[in-house]
Design a protein around this motif. Structure first.
Motif, short mmCIF file in Angstrom:
data_model
loop_
_atom_site.label_atom_id
_atom_site.label_comp_id
_atom_site.label_asym_id
_atom_site.label_seq_id
_atom_site.Cartn_x
_atom_site.Cartn_y
_atom_site.Cartn_z
N GLU A 234 0.82 -1.21 0.00
CA GLU A 234 0.00 0.00 0.00
C GLU A 234 0.86 1.27 0.00
O GLU A 234 0.59 2.21 -0.73
CB GLU A 234 -0.92 0.00 1.23
CG GLU A 234 -1.92 -1.15 1.26
CD GLU A 234 -2.95 -1.03 0.16
OE1 GLU A 234 -3.21 0.11 -0.29
OE2 GLU A 234 -3.49 -2.07 -0.27
N ASN B 12 1.81 5.61 12.35
CA ASN B 12 0.70 4.89 12.99
C ASN B 12 0.94 4.59 14.46
O ASN B 12 0.00 4.26 15.19
CB ASN B 12 0.44 3.57 12.26
CG ASN B 12 1.63 2.62 12.34
OD1 ASN B 12 2.78 3.07 12.33
ND2 ASN B 12 1.37 1.32 12.42
N LEU C 144 -3.85 6.02 5.95
CA LEU C 144 -4.18 4.59 5.88
C LEU C 144 -4.35 3.98 7.27
O LEU C 144 -5.10 3.02 7.45
CB LEU C 144 -3.08 3.84 5.12
CG LEU C 144 -3.11 3.90 3.60
CD1 LEU C 144 -1.85 3.28 3.02
CD2 LEU C 144 -4.35 3.17 3.07
N ARG D 40 -7.66 3.66 11.64
CA ARG D 40 -8.47 2.48 11.95
C ARG D 40 -8.05 1.95 13.33
O ARG D 40 -7.02 2.36 13.86
CB ARG D 40 -8.28 1.41 10.87
CG ARG D 40 -6.86 0.88 10.77
CD ARG D 40 -6.69 0.01 9.54
NE ARG D 40 -6.72 0.81 8.31
CZ ARG D 40 -7.01 0.31 7.11
NH1 ARG D 40 -7.30 -0.97 6.99
NH2 ARG D 40 -7.01 1.10 6.05
N GLU E 191 -6.71 -3.69 13.57
CA GLU E 191 -6.90 -3.84 12.12
C GLU E 191 -5.62 -3.48 11.38
O GLU E 191 -4.98 -2.47 11.68
CB GLU E 191 -8.04 -2.93 11.64
CG GLU E 191 -9.42 -3.39 12.06
CD GLU E 191 -10.51 -2.56 11.41
OE1 GLU E 191 -10.20 -1.85 10.42
OE2 GLU E 191 -11.66 -2.61 11.91
N ARG E 192 -5.28 -4.30 10.40
CA ARG E 192 -4.05 -4.12 9.65
C ARG E 192 -4.33 -3.44 8.32
O ARG E 192 -5.32 -3.75 7.67
CB ARG E 192 -3.41 -5.49 9.42
CG ARG E 192 -1.92 -5.50 9.31
CD ARG E 192 -1.38 -6.91 9.37
NE ARG E 192 -1.98 -7.80 8.38
CZ ARG E 192 -1.60 -9.05 8.18
NH1 ARG E 192 -0.65 -9.57 8.93
NH2 ARG E 192 -2.18 -9.79 7.26
N TYR E 193 -3.49 -2.49 7.91
CA TYR E 193 -3.66 -1.89 6.59
C TYR E 193 -2.63 -2.41 5.60
O TYR E 193 -2.76 -2.21 4.39
CB TYR E 193 -3.63 -0.36 6.66
CG TYR E 193 -2.40 0.27 7.27
CD1 TYR E 193 -1.29 0.60 6.51
CD2 TYR E 193 -2.35 0.54 8.64
CE1 TYR E 193 -0.17 1.18 7.06
CE2 TYR E 193 -1.23 1.13 9.21
CZ TYR E 193 -0.14 1.45 8.43
OH TYR E 193 0.97 2.03 8.98
N GLN E 194 -1.60 -3.05 6.12
CA GLN E 194 -0.67 -3.82 5.30
C GLN E 194 0.18 -4.66 6.26
O GLN E 194 0.02 -4.58 7.47
CB GLN E 194 0.20 -2.92 4.41
CG GLN E 194 1.13 -2.00 5.16
CD GLN E 194 1.95 -1.13 4.20
OE1 GLN E 194 1.84 -1.19 2.99
NE2 GLN E 194 2.79 -0.29 4.79
N GLY F 182 -3.55 -0.16 12.81
CA GLY F 182 -4.19 1.14 12.99
C GLY F 182 -3.67 1.90 14.19
O GLY F 182 -3.04 1.35 15.08
#
Length: 616
Positions: free
Chosen positions: A275, A298, A340, A343, A347-350, A355
């Motif tokens: 991402e 993050n 990104l 969250r 929760e994982r964004y990559q 988050g």
């Protein structure tokens, strides 16, 4: 009493040294080789205290003992009846005063108390002997050791610790070395929610509350803040190539090796991050520290040893970060990853990236009086865990939300004309009682009700007063004058000590109280009447509605974020609960077994007291 106990210990040891005859009293303070280990430790401690730390105090007590003024002798005369208490007390008071003037202060008392629970200069630093260096005592272990003291000593030591902890935090921040000790919770945004309130100690301390705060945290750092932090770091960067071989910088730089960690933005371009490339801001804190600040969009700020940063982040087998030369492009990539990460933390964004939104539960309020019971309630034994499990110690945390906005400050601004107007409205308690004059009434050991005179009667002279809880009480002239004086006293406490606005302190339209958490005078239990018997959530038996303010900055205890499984009778199975709730429930169970009054029971007692007063 505490000072006298310490003085008795000092006089007893000095008397022994003076009575030995051979040598001087100073040389006689040293232990003998054939003394038991515990005796040698005690004698060494007293020798260090009297000769190195408090020589003036030792000289004063030696002189007093030589003149027959030893407090040990005075107490012996009191016990054997050769002198009365009335004759002995002034003499002891005089010696206590003289010893305090010579240096018998709180630091000396703390030195003696901590030795009794195994906290010495050697054990605190980890230097147990010349050849072997052990692990220093950290904050959780120190707090655990204080549980061995009696309650009064424990309270004084912990309050002293918290007071000076705040001072040290301020000094460390000013010096730029605030990366050790207390854990700071902060980030892009921090919201401290209205706490849950528990009255755990019953009639023993019915105005004390343990508060459980939920803190909602956006732990990330936006691009603008990261850019400003980078500029400040570059401006204050003092580490140069010429100093890179200095082995004194935390033992990180090897002799003959040039290892410089340059402050700046770094990027992780590995292909698994599909991402957005992972972004880092690394700040070298200079020769005075062996750590670096590592910032992620993050996760916010963290500190790591320089050796870890060099070996794992910059020159690791898997991760090898690249220094960004284009700061503007670094800011674009940083903002993309920050967006990104909008969250929850689970929760994982990559890959490897989660988050930035998280929650913490912090124990605050009056935790010191029951700190030992809170810590004991974190014991995992007896719930299916391995035997002999250690206590799970909490972190001491400081929650620091972002600064107030100008609108927030102006909303709380009080003008000079407002203060003058409020002052004119205050009652003069020297005037005869009249309708509208404000009164206060204290019941059941501490709760304060506020009200006003609503009717005056002539034959006989009496006054009808109405209070904020709705009660109406008829008072004599003496009683109403005392009630007016109490109102003035409580008003002064709120305005001067608690910094409450005068208009709020004077109000009788709302429930006000003078305790530290501004809890309402009339308690309101969470559980409806009758549910105390059936609930499995034992902590709710002590829980009440909270009417106080939410603080801007919070210092308290945070237990690890983990789940435990507890058996539920209603569900007839084990259910997962967070660890803070496990501690809260075990604490409530323990207090119920000890017979502590519930919030409902305290309310019933207060209502009965109120009815009794109305019937006078």
């Amino acid at each position: 009493r505490l000072v006298l106990d310490a003085l008795k210990t000092i006089d007893s040891r000095l008397s022994e040294a003076l009575d030995q005859g051979l040598g001087t009293w100073k040389t006689n303070l040293a232990p003998y080789s054939d003394d038991a280990k515990s005796e040698q430790d005690h004698y060494k401690m007293m020798e260090n205290l009297l000769l190195n730390k408090c020589p003036q105090l030792a000289a004063q007590r030696v002189k007093a003992i030589g003149e027959g003024k030893s407090v040990v002798k005075y107490l012996e005369k009191l016990l054997d009846g050769t002198e009365t208490k009335e004759a002995i007390k002034p003499k002891i008071d005089e010696e206590v005063k003289a010893a305090m003037e010579a240096g018998l202060n709180f630091n000396v008392l703390s030195f003696l108390w901590l030795f009794d629970v195994g906290v010495t200069e050697q054990s605190a630093s980890g230097a147990n002997n010349y050849f072997k260096k052990g692990k220093p005592i950290d904050v959780p272990k120190f707090l655990n050791r204080t549980l061995g003291m009696n309650l009064l000593r424990q309270r004084l030591i912990v309050e002293h610790f918290i007071k000076h902890l705040g001072k040290q935090v301020t000094l460390a921040k000013r010096a730029g070395t605030y990366d050790l000790g207390i854990k700071t919770i902060g980030g892009h945004s921090v919201v401290i929610e209205k706490p849950r309130s528990f009255c755990f100690r019953g009639l023993e301390a019915k105005d004390e509350r343990v508060l459980l705060y939920k803190v909602k945290l956006d732990r990330g750092m936006d691009a603008e803040t990261a850019s400003q932090l980078y500029k400040e770091a570059v401006a204050s960067d003092t580490e140069t190539i010429s100093s890179a071989t200095n082995i004194g910088a935390g033992g990180f730089f090897g002799v003959g090796q040039v290892r410089i960690i340059k402050s700046g933005f770094y990027i992780d371009r590995r292909r698994e991050f599909k991402e957005v490339p992972r972004m880092f801001l690394i700040i070298n804190q200079g020769r005075a520290s062996n750590k670096c600040v590592v910032v992620r969009p993050n996760e916010g700020k963290k500190t790591f040893p320089k050796e870890f940063v060099w070996n794992k982040l910059l020159h690791g087998d898997a991760c090898q970060l690249t220094l960004c030369t284009d700061i503007n492009q670094a800011m674009v990539t940083w903002k993309k990853e920050f967006d990104l990460a909008d969250r929850p933390e689970n929760e994982r964004y990559q890959r490897y990236c989660y988050g930035r939104h998280t929650e913490s539960c912090i124990f605050g309020g009056d935790v010191i009086p029951i700190l030992n019971k809170i810590l004991a309630s974190s014991n995992l034994n007896g719930i299916g865990q391995a035997n002999e499990m250690p206590l799970v110690m909490p972190d001491v945390v400081r929650v620091e939300p972002p600064g107030k906005t100008p609108e927030d400050d102006s909303a709380n601004e009080v003008t000079e004309s407002t203060i003058d107007a409020e002052a004119e409205d205050e009652d003069d308690s020297s005037e005869p009682p009249a309708i509208g004059h404000k009164v206060a009434l204290k019941i059941l050991g501490g709760s304060v009700f506020r009200g006003a005179i609503t009717e005056c009667k002539d034959d006989p002279a009496s006054f009808v007063t109405t209070f904020t809880d709705g009660s109406v009480i008829e008072m004599s002239t003496d009683e109403v004058n005392k009630a007016r004086q109490l109102f003035d006293t409580e008003w002064t406490k709120l305005v001067v000590d608690a910094d409450v606005p005068k208009a709020v302190a004077s109000s009788i339209e709302v429930h006000n109280s003078v305790n530290s958490e501004a809890q309402s005078a009339t308690r309101r239990p969470i559980l409806p009447a009758g549910e105390e018997i059936t609930t499995e959530e034992y902590e709710k038996i002590f829980e009440e509605e909270y009417d106080g303010d939410v603080p801007n900055v919070l210092v308290g205890l945070e237990f690890p974020k983990r789940q435990l499984s507890m058996y539920s009778q209603s569900a007839d199975e084990h259910v997962p609960i967070p660890f803070w709730q496990f501690v809260l429930r075990k604490l409530a169970e323990r207090l119920l077994e000890e017979g502590a009054q519930s919030s409902r029971q305290l309310l019933n007692l207060e209502n009965a007291e109120r009815v009794k007063l109305q019937q006078k």
